[in-house]
Enzyme design. Sequence first.
Site, PDB file in Angstrom:
ATOM      1  N   LYS A   1     -44.016 123.125 -54.433  1.00 33.99           N
ATOM      2  CA  LYS A   1     -42.615 122.749 -54.280  1.00 33.99           C
ATOM      3  C   LYS A   1     -42.325 121.483 -55.086  1.00 33.99           C
ATOM      4  O   LYS A   1     -43.219 120.676 -55.368  1.00 33.99           O
ATOM      5  CB  LYS A   1     -42.269 122.522 -52.808  1.00 33.99           C
ATOM      6  CG  LYS A   1     -42.869 121.270 -52.188  1.00 33.99           C
ATOM      7  CD  LYS A   1     -42.374 121.112 -50.755  1.00 33.99           C
ATOM      8  CE  LYS A   1     -42.932 119.818 -50.142  1.00 33.99           C
ATOM      9  NZ  LYS A   1     -42.426 119.628 -48.750  1.00 33.99           N
TER      10      LYS A   1
ATOM     11  N   LYS B   1     -41.144 114.477 -54.728  1.00 32.89           N
ATOM     12  CA  LYS B   1     -40.904 113.135 -55.248  1.00 32.89           C
ATOM     13  C   LYS B   1     -42.198 112.456 -55.674  1.00 32.89           C
ATOM     14  O   LYS B   1     -42.178 111.523 -56.469  1.00 32.89           O
ATOM     15  CB  LYS B   1     -40.202 112.281 -54.179  1.00 32.89           C
ATOM     16  CG  LYS B   1     -38.755 112.652 -53.943  1.00 32.89           C
ATOM     17  CD  LYS B   1     -38.126 111.816 -52.847  1.00 32.89           C
ATOM     18  CE  LYS B   1     -38.602 112.214 -51.474  1.00 32.89           C
ATOM     19  NZ  LYS B   1     -37.837 111.571 -50.381  1.00 32.89           N
TER      20      LYS B   1
ATOM     21  N   LYS C   1     -53.721 112.621 -44.224  1.00 33.96           N
ATOM     22  CA  LYS C   1     -53.529 111.492 -45.141  1.00 33.96           C
ATOM     23  C   LYS C   1     -54.628 110.441 -45.035  1.00 33.96           C
ATOM     24  O   LYS C   1     -54.830 109.656 -45.956  1.00 33.96           O
ATOM     25  CB  LYS C   1     -52.162 110.853 -44.901  1.00 33.96           C
ATOM     26  CG  LYS C   1     -51.007 111.759 -45.284  1.00 33.96           C
ATOM     27  CD  LYS C   1     -49.658 111.086 -45.056  1.00 33.96           C
ATOM     28  CE  LYS C   1     -48.519 111.996 -45.466  1.00 33.96           C
ATOM     29  NZ  LYS C   1     -47.186 111.358 -45.264  1.00 33.96           N
TER      30      LYS C   1
END
Length: 321
Positions: free
Chosen positions: A189, A192, A108
């Site tokens: 997948k 969100k 990240k």
Amino acid sequence: MIRLSGITPSGEMHLGNYLGAVRRWAAESGPEDLYFVSNLHAMTTHHEPATLRRLTRHQLAVMIAAGVPGDAVFVQSDLINEHMALTWLLECTCTFGEARRMVQFKEKSDGRESVRLGLLTYPVLMASDILLHGAAEVPVGNDQNQHVELARTLARRFNANYGDAFVVPRGVLPETAARVRDLTVPEKKMSKSASDVGGIIYVLDEPDTIRRKLRRAVTDGMADVRYAPDEQPGVANLLEIVAACTDTSPTAVADGIDSYRDLKEAAAEAVIAELGPVRERALDLLAGGGELDKIRSAGAERARDRSRDRLANALHLAGVD
């Protein structure tokens, strides 16, 4: 034995979250198990306070509506004093090298000039979540197992340096659950954080919205309804969704359907039937306010009572009581 599981309110709960985790929590919860909304974990990147507050309530309402026992649920920030106190003890136990080696931090932060310090230290907060509540087992996927290993390391080090304070947890793979993928990009997948909401079925979507999204779901040009995930990921995704909602197998579902249109209609019917009662109950909780607040307050108090002695002992052993 205590099992601990959490969900981060980084977006509205979707079908993948529900089938893969929340429904299983409701069905398999043990008398000592705990489930929490990890809203402090949603602060490692930029967030809108009002949105975080709304999503935290949303996640809690859906968990209760799905049947997760109210006395096993709490919101992480409702115990912020306890979590932060233990996080500091564990940050003083963890090394910079251990935090920096976390794979998710590397991924990240890669290529970014500036990242929030919380992104580096949040695995220590996760360790605090686990150790504060005495979890012996933490069901996690492979992407989070490294964080559980850090919790194990910190528990052992603290116990060795200061005295026995913590259960040394272990990560366990959750029971096999539905792997729900994005309707528009079935190679990925359902997430969100996806940019195209057309590929995501949210738990609180209205029935007409669910039908529309499933009718637009990507399939292929083969016109052959069969369960072949590698060759036909879009068709396989729809079959898996129907199978999960109806407690059968994808192959059995395929045997009874002749066309992609019928498959999409079957998926819509199955999802609407599965989510309908949860949606209705969650919306009632969110609209009423009072009942959800009472459940939240009682859950926080129970979690606090269960963790109070453990935290006090750790503070005493570390010499800061």
